[in-house]
Each structure stands twice: as structure tokens, then as C-alpha cells.
Write a protein that holds these residues in place. Structure first.
Motif: not given
Length: 503
Positions: A125-131, A140-143, A162-164, A170-174
């Protein structure tokens, strides 16, 4: 680059259901359970970078981890408590470095998780937070089902980017969603205003002074007699205004523009003659202060203007009638006074005649000094003189309307006849009565009223030796109506009066 390989469980100190984090998540992505193809490109890049069979863009709610985009699985959610990503959601600022698990089967934090201990037997598992707004809302993660010996630092950095990118998307869509909601609300408000203006029959318009075009609603075009679907120019609008009012209207508009004041003017439409009230002011000016657009409303005030004009005519007519009535009252007072020196007798005679005029005036006032029905006038004048109207007054008549001069004059005649009948004639005895016959005749193309007053059942009648004021008043009350006449005959059976009155 340093990669976090913690051995303690941060969930113990940072609960998954923190109100601040959930507030940002729910406000930014209210449709988190719905997959979004706009994020497919991110999972494709992530899977390619790590050569991993599974890649996800996730959002972590209190109970569920939702997959907004996924490669390598058909599932759309997983339990938040059983996921790898929950550690990033609960780690706060420490989550910025991301999380890498090389072999979950050997990691005490994950080795007992259902997806590790059972199918699909995840290992890597490798993941990075969406803040977003300082809160970790997803990853955003891979397994992979195969463990790995290590991960190059640049790959983790790429996953962070990629997480950024996902956070920005998400912000743009909001923002786009909120903007769409505002625009929809504005559109509904504009529609509501437009419907309210139409319902109230208020024309609204915006004049583009440079182009000479005027955008207006259907009510405005209807008032000016223009097709609803047609584009409108200022020339067409001004051309629709009556020639008599056009110059003054344009002058008021120019003055309002120059002084930056509100325009307020009334004018007529040439083709229909309807009255319109216009109000408005300059909406925009250029850098030099020249007007660019002029906004306003138009209201149809034809009914009000008609009412005002009718009131003016009524007041004019009333003023004329008052003058005539005062002159008549002065003459009545003088003539009545000449016939008697007894104040009480004078007051009785004069008050009766004054009441007769008042009754006629009251009927005319109720009908705005137009016409009144003959039957109403007869009832008003004779009711005070009888005990039972139905038994003592017999009427045979056509439907006849009387004008003001006719009503006042005939009212006095009927009053004098009734007064004499009460004193000396048929109404002085219980069985006596008056028979009135009123017929509308055509003479030389003009309509004429022939009214006959006949007293029956009363005492024998003799012609008086001296003509009193009552007799004179009967003969002269209709002098204002040209062609009228009153002839009184003192027959033995009862008084008869023949009245001729042009209508």
C-alpha cells in the motif's frame, strides 16, 4: 525522502469522526458516494507510476471509504475502520508525508485486517492524503497483492502531487457546483420577479442608449402595442407615444439623464389612447459620465386617469348644479315668503320644497349626476305624503330615465302636487289615491315623456279663485327644460295634471 513507517495507531488520539474534518468533507463533496469519471485520469497515472493493479481516489467518511475513481476493483466503497487510508485521515499534519506499507502481512497494524488476512490478500500500500482547508478528507492510493522491498522517493512525491491535484479538482468542482446553485437561485428569483411583473401588468425595460435597443418584457410591449416576439428599438417606443406627449416625455428623459435623477412621467399611446406612467433612471455610465443604459418600469394608469377626469367632470357638474340650486333656493324663499307672513307656515312650506330638491339631488349624486329612473324619483317624492304607498299610489309607466334638470324640476312638481293632494285632494282622505301614467312617446323623432297625475277617491274639487305660489311653482318648475309644460285641471272628480317633458 523520509517515508513514515509508524508503529503506533494514531486512531487512539485522533478520532475518525472529528467534526471539523467531516464538516469540510460533507460541504465540499456532498455526493461522495457517486463515482466521478473526472478522477479516472488520476488513478490511471498512479497505477502506471507504481505498476500496481489497484489504484483509488477515495473519500473517508465516518463509516465508509468511498471510491470516487478506481482501477482494479468493481467495488465503490469499503469499511473506513478496515482500510489503510484511515491512518492518514486520523494522522493530521503528520499525514503529509504519506503512508507506505511494504508488506501488510508482517505489519502488526494491518496483518489482521480482513483484506490482508483474507481475499484479496493485499500486501503493498502507498497512499497520500487529499487535504482540503487543512483537513484530510481522502487519499490517492495504490495497492498490490505482492509485497515490495522498497519504494523510490520520487514515486512518493509524484503520488503527493496527484493527491494535491485531486484536492484542487474537488475544490474546483465544489466552486462550480456552488456557482451553479447560485445561478439557479438567481434564475429562479429573476423568473419570480418576471412573473410578478407580468401578473401585476407592469412593464419592465432596459434601454441600451448606444445601440438604441430596448429589452422589455411582454407586458411592456403589450402596453406600447408592439409584437411580443419582436426586437424593439428606441425609435419604435418613442414613435408609439402620442404626438402631443412625445416632446415632453423625451425632454423629461434627457433631464433625468443629465441631472442623474429619477425619470417620472405620464404619456398616452397614440394608437390606443391609453395612459402610461413611466419611471426609471440611468443604470450605467462610462468613464466620462455619459449614460450607457437606462432602466425603468411602465404602468398602465388608464383607469386611474379616466377616474380622475370623471371626478373633474363631476365636480364641474356639481359646481354648476350648486349654483343653480342656490339660485333656485333664493327664488323659492322669496316667493314662499311673499305668500305668507307666518314664520311657522313659511318654514313648513319652504322646508318641504327644500326636501324635494334634496331628494332629487340625493338620487342624482348616487348615480354620479348621470340619469335616474322615473320610478325612483316618484317614490322619493311621494312616500313622505302617504301612509301606504302600495295602496295610495298606482303607477302605470314605461321604463324612463331622467337627466339632472328634468329630475330636479319634476321632483318639485310632484312635491307640490302631493302637498296639495294631502291638504285638499285625494290624499286628504283614507280611501283616496293618486294614479300616475307615464308613457314615452316619439314626437318628430325625439322622445318625450307624457306623465298624467290623476287624483281619485277624494273630496269634490273646485278650482281656486286665486293662484298661489304652489300653482305657479308647478307651472314653472320645468322652465329649464325647453319644450316642457305642465297643465293642471281642477275636475270635480279630482285634480289632474298633464306633464310634457322632452327626454
Amino acid at each position: 525522502m523520509r517515508v513514515r513507517t509508524e508503529t503506533t495507531d494514531p486512531l487512539a488520539t485522533r478520532p475518525l469522526d472529528a467534526p471539523e474534518r467531516l464538516g469540510v468533507l460533507h460541504a465540499t463533496v456532498p455526493d461522495m458516494s457517486v463515482p466521478d469519471q473526472d478522477f479516472d485520469g488520476i488513478v490511471e497515472i498512479a497505477a502506471g507510476l507504481f505498476d500496481a493493479p489497484i489504484a483509488l481516489v477515495t473519500l473517508i467518511d465516518r463509516e465508509w471509504q468511498w471510491f470516487k475513481a478506481a482501477i482494479g476493483t468493481v467495488e465503490t466503497r469499503a469499511s473506513s475502520q478496515d482500510s489503510f487510508c484511515v491512518h492518514l485521515a486520523a494522522a493530521g499534519e503528520e499525514a503529509d508525508a504519506g503512508l507506505v506499507v511494504l508488506n501488510a502481512a508482517l505489519d502488526p497494524r494491518f496483518m489482521n485486517r480482513p483484506m490482508v488476512a483474507g481475499p484479496p490478500y493485499l500486501r503493498f500500500y502507498a497512499g497520500s492524503p487529499i487535504v482540503i482547508d487543512g483537513q484530510t478528507v481522502g487519499t490517492v492510493c495504490v495497492l498490490d497483492v505482492e509485497p515490495r522491498d522498497g519504494v523510490a522517493g520520487p514515486l512518493v512525491q509524484q503520488l503527493r502531487r496527484l493527491a494535491d491535484l485531486a484536492a484542487s479538482l474537488f475544490k474546483l468542482k465544489d466552486e462550480a457546483r456552488r456557482r451553479a446553485l447560485k445561478e439557479a437561485a438567481l434564475s429562479r428569483e429573476e423568473q419570480r420577479h418576471a412573473m410578478a411583473l407580468e401578473a401585476a401588468n407592469i412593464g419592465s425595460w432596459l434601454w441600451d442608449i448606444r445601440s438604441g435597443t430596448i429589452a422589455g418584457n411582454s407586458a411592456m410591449k403589450r402596453m406600447f402595442g408592439l409584437p411580443a416576439a419582436a426586437s424593439v428599438g428606441a425609435r419604435e417606443i418613442f414613435g408609439a407615444i402620442s404626438v402631443e406627449d412625445r416632446g415632453a416625455t423625451f425632454s423629461k428623459l434627457r433631464q433625468a439623464m443629465k441631472a442623474d435623477e429619477e425619470y417620472d412621467g405620464m404619456f398616452r399611446i397614440g394608437d390606443t389612447g391609453r395612459w402610461l406612467l413611466g419611471r426609471g433612471r440611468v443604470h450605467e455610465r462610462d468613464a466620462k459620465g455619459n449614460p450607457l443604459t437606462f432602466i425603468g418600469v411602465t404602468i398602465d394608469v388608464t383607469d386611474q386617469q379616466t377616474s380622475v377626469q370623471r371626478t373633474r367632470l363631476l365636480l364641474k357638474e356639481l359646481n354648476h348644479r350648486v349654483k343653480n340650486t342656490l339660485a333656485m333656493l333664493q327664488s323659492l324663499a322669496r316667493q314662499t315668503l311673499r305668500q305668507t307672513s307666518d314664520p311657522a307656515e313659511f318654514m313648513t312650506a319652504f322646508a318641504g320644497r327644500l326636501q324635494a330638491i334634496s331628494e332629487a339631488h340625493g338620487l342624482l349624486s348616487d348615480h354620479e349626476w348621470g340619469t335616474i329612473r322615473l320610478a325612483d324619483l316618484i317614490a322619493k317624492q311621494l312616500l313622505p305624503h302617504v301612509n301606504c304607498y302600495a295602496e295610495q299610489i298606482e303607477i302605470h309607466k314605461d321604463e324612463i330615465s331622467l337627466g339632472p334638470d328634468q329630475a330636479v324640476g319634476l321632483g318639485l312638481v310632484l312635491h307640490e302636487l302631493a302637498t296639495n293632494a294631502v291638504k285638499y285632494g285625494s290624499l286628504s282622505v283614507p280611501k283616496g289615491k293618486v294614479v300616475l301614467t307615464a308613457r314615452k312617446m316619439l314626437e318628430d323623432g325625439d322622445q318625450v315623456l307624457h306623465l298624467t297625475w290623476t287624483e281619485v277617491g277624494g273630496p269634490p274639487v273646485r278650482e281656486p279663485k286665486r293662484r298661489g305660489f304652489g300653482s305657479i311653482l308647478i307651472e314653472r318648475s320645468l322652465d329649464k327644460v325647453l319644450g316642457s309644460s305642465v297643465k293642471v285641471e281642477y275636475l270635480a272628480a279630482g285634480v289632474t295634471a298633464l306633464i310634457r317633458l322632452p327626454l
